[in-house]
Design a protein around this motif. Sequence first.
Motif, PDB file in Angstrom:
ATOM      1  N   LYS A  57       1.285  -1.073  -0.395  1.00 46.48           N
ATOM      2  CA  LYS A  57      -0.104   0.044   0.122  1.00 46.48           C
ATOM      3  C   LYS A  57       0.799   1.140  -0.343  1.00 46.48           C
ATOM      4  O   LYS A  57       1.919   0.876   0.215  1.00 46.48           O
ATOM      5  N   ILE A  58       0.336   1.923  -0.209  1.00 48.06           N
ATOM      6  CA  ILE A  58       1.300   3.409  -0.522  1.00 48.06           C
ATOM      7  C   ILE A  58       0.395   4.525   0.443  1.00 48.06           C
ATOM      8  O   ILE A  58      -0.802   5.138   0.654  1.00 48.06           O
ATOM      9  N   ASP A  59       1.872   4.559   1.895  1.00 47.53           N
ATOM     10  CA  ASP A  59       0.202   5.525   2.618  1.00 47.53           C
ATOM     11  C   ASP A  59       1.573   6.399   3.591  1.00 47.53           C
ATOM     12  O   ASP A  59       2.663   6.374   2.901  1.00 47.53           O
ATOM     13  N   ALA A  60       1.346   6.660   4.579  1.00 49.79           N
ATOM     14  CA  ALA A  60       2.497   7.956   5.033  1.00 49.79           C
ATOM     15  C   ALA A  60       3.832   7.376   5.720  1.00 49.79           C
ATOM     16  O   ALA A  60       4.881   7.957   5.306  1.00 49.79           O
ATOM     17  N   ALA A  61       3.542   6.203   6.315  1.00 47.46           N
ATOM     18  CA  ALA A  61       4.881   5.317   5.964  1.00 47.46           C
ATOM     19  C   ALA A  61       6.005   5.225   4.715  1.00 47.46           C
ATOM     20  O   ALA A  61       7.033   4.710   4.861  1.00 47.46           O
ATOM     21  N   ASP A  62       5.321   5.469   3.192  1.00 53.44           N
ATOM     22  CA  ASP A  62       6.348   5.108   2.134  1.00 53.44           C
ATOM     23  C   ASP A  62       6.648   6.528   2.006  1.00 53.44           C
ATOM     24  O   ASP A  62       7.887   6.015   2.424  1.00 53.44           O
ATOM     25  N   ARG A  63       6.122   6.915   2.678  1.00 55.62           N
ATOM     26  CA  ARG A  63       7.095   8.834   2.702  1.00 55.62           C
ATOM     27  C   ARG A  63       7.479   8.759   3.731  1.00 55.62           C
ATOM     28  O   ARG A  63       9.157   9.868   3.497  1.00 55.62           O
ATOM     29  N   THR A  64       7.763   8.376   4.723  1.00 56.56           N
ATOM     30  CA  THR A  64       8.675   8.291   5.756  1.00 56.56           C
ATOM     31  C   THR A  64      10.191   7.830   5.283  1.00 56.56           C
ATOM     32  O   THR A  64      11.088   8.213   5.347  1.00 56.56           O
ATOM     33  N   SER A  65       9.904   6.357   5.103  1.00 60.75           N
ATOM     34  CA  SER A  65      10.689   6.071   4.253  1.00 60.75           C
ATOM     35  C   SER A  65      11.543   6.109   2.516  1.00 60.75           C
ATOM     36  O   SER A  65      12.971   6.471   2.836  1.00 60.75           O
ATOM     37  N   LYS A  66      11.026   7.092   2.405  1.00 61.38           N
ATOM     38  CA  LYS A  66      11.821   7.664   0.943  1.00 61.38           C
ATOM     39  C   LYS A  66      12.242   9.080   1.043  1.00 61.38           C
ATOM     40  O   LYS A  66      13.479   8.655   1.486  1.00 61.38           O
ATOM     41  N   ARG A  67      11.571   9.276   2.211  1.00 63.01           N
ATOM     42  CA  ARG A  67      12.354  10.972   3.195  1.00 63.01           C
ATOM     43  C   ARG A  67      13.999  10.417   4.191  1.00 63.01           C
ATOM     44  O   ARG A  67      14.546  11.186   3.814  1.00 63.01           O
ATOM     45  N   ALA A  68      13.197   8.832   4.480  1.00 62.97           N
ATOM     46  CA  ALA A  68      15.529   8.393   5.620  1.00 62.97           C
ATOM     47  C   ALA A  68      16.067   8.246   4.244  1.00 62.97           C
ATOM     48  O   ALA A  68      16.853   8.949   4.117  1.00 62.97           O
ATOM     49  N   GLU A  69      14.854   7.562   2.977  1.00 65.64           N
ATOM     50  CA  GLU A  69      16.314   7.670   2.325  1.00 65.64           C
ATOM     51  C   GLU A  69      17.029   8.396   1.182  1.00 65.64           C
ATOM     52  O   GLU A  69      18.200   8.423   1.010  1.00 65.64           O
ATOM     53  N   MET A  70      16.477   9.099   0.910  1.00 64.41           N
ATOM     54  CA  MET A  70      16.810  10.964   0.869  1.00 64.41           C
ATOM     55  C   MET A  70      18.030  11.771   1.160  1.00 64.41           C
ATOM     56  O   MET A  70      18.540  11.782   1.035  1.00 64.41           O
ATOM     57  N   GLN A  71      17.475  12.126   3.020  1.00 65.09           N
ATOM     58  CA  GLN A  71      18.296  12.385   3.501  1.00 65.09           C
ATOM     59  C   GLN A  71      19.644  11.631   4.033  1.00 65.09           C
ATOM     60  O   GLN A  71      20.530  12.059   3.601  1.00 65.09           O
ATOM     61  N   ALA A  72      19.678  10.068   3.781  1.00 67.40           N
ATOM     62  CA  ALA A  72      20.679   9.322   4.320  1.00 67.40           C
ATOM     63  C   ALA A  72      21.780  10.176   2.909  1.00 67.40           C
ATOM     64  O   ALA A  72      23.389  10.001   2.608  1.00 67.40           O
ATOM     65  N   LYS A  73      20.671   9.702   1.728  1.00 64.38           N
ATOM     66  CA  LYS A  73      21.872  10.596   0.067  1.00 64.38           C
ATOM     67  C   LYS A  73      22.682  12.014   0.328  1.00 64.38           C
ATOM     68  O   LYS A  73      23.717  12.089  -0.097  1.00 64.38           O
ATOM     69  N   LYS A  74      21.865  12.990   0.594  1.00 62.18           N
ATOM     70  CA  LYS A  74      22.191  13.912   0.758  1.00 62.18           C
ATOM     71  C   LYS A  74      23.054  14.095   2.196  1.00 62.18           C
ATOM     72  O   LYS A  74      24.440  14.223   1.424  1.00 62.18           O
ATOM     73  N   PHE A  75      23.155  13.248   3.205  1.00 65.82           N
ATOM     74  CA  PHE A  75      24.327  13.101   4.468  1.00 65.82           C
ATOM     75  C   PHE A  75      25.783  12.235   3.287  1.00 65.82           C
ATOM     76  O   PHE A  75      27.159  13.555   3.348  1.00 65.82           O
ATOM     77  N   ALA A  76      25.760  11.297   2.567  1.00 63.61           N
ATOM     78  CA  ALA A  76      26.977  10.520   1.753  1.00 63.61           C
ATOM     79  C   ALA A  76      27.328  11.852   0.884  1.00 63.61           C
ATOM     80  O   ALA A  76      28.520  11.892   1.042  1.00 63.61           O
ATOM     81  N   SER A  77      26.283  12.519   0.597  1.00 63.47           N
ATOM     82  CA  SER A  77      26.992  13.762  -0.845  1.00 63.47           C
ATOM     83  C   SER A  77      27.720  14.335   0.017  1.00 63.47           C
ATOM     84  O   SER A  77      28.605  14.946  -0.363  1.00 63.47           O
ATOM     85  N   LEU A  78      27.468  15.098   1.412  1.00 69.11           N
ATOM     86  CA  LEU A  78      28.188  16.192   2.046  1.00 69.11           C
ATOM     87  C   LEU A  78      29.472  15.811   2.441  1.00 69.11           C
ATOM     88  O   LEU A  78      30.387  16.536   2.849  1.00 69.11           O
ATOM     89  N   ASP A  79      29.327  14.575   3.154  1.00 67.59           N
ATOM     90  CA  ASP A  79      30.592  13.947   3.494  1.00 67.59           C
ATOM     91  C   ASP A  79      31.528  13.622   2.499  1.00 67.59           C
ATOM     92  O   ASP A  79      31.479  12.203   2.946  1.00 67.59           O
TER      93      ASP A  79
END
Length: 195
Positions: A57-79
């Motif tokens: 299903k597509i719900d708020a949990a998916d949005r949270t998962s995607k946001r966490a993935e994006m934040q991890a990628k952004k952090f890795a690009s900065l680090d």
Amino acid sequence: MNKKISLFALGAALIAVPVIAAPGGAKADGDGTLTRTEAQAHATQMFAKMDFNKDGKIDAADRTSKRAEMQAKKFASLDADGNGSISQAEWTNQGAKRAERAEKRAAAGEMSEGKRHAMRGPGKRGGYRGMHGGMMGKADTNGDKAVSQAEFQTAALARFDAADANKDGRVTAEERKAQRGEWRAKRAAPAAPAS
């Protein structure tokens, strides 16, 4: 607040639904038309991409998962040195890169990020109307604040059927253009007063 997050997540996910039968939609065979079978296959692929946590299903949990993935990628690009922290030099370097990209976009005549965000608002693609009702309300037929694969397919095919003006099982570029005009007219129309 939780309801707003769920509505936002569902609306954001369903913004992709118009891609199926809307301008520039899936053209699996590249002939400029979209068949109902192609639309259904594309909807299946889109659902799989948007169901980030793969719970069906597509719900708020998916949005949270995607946001966490994006934040991890952004952090890795900065680090840059990969040591798990961002130094002042890494932060400054990122700012310089961002400014350089903005200058290149400005030179190429592209819209600035601020202007792009300013365009989003009530009635705009990615804006509030599509996320709090509209497509989400139509797709979430059982009202559980989540969109199942069956609901997603049904909504995608309903959009395809609406675009298929002559009901020949194919959506042409002309039909997509006509549908786009209808959508723009609906978005431009003033909202009906609440009773």
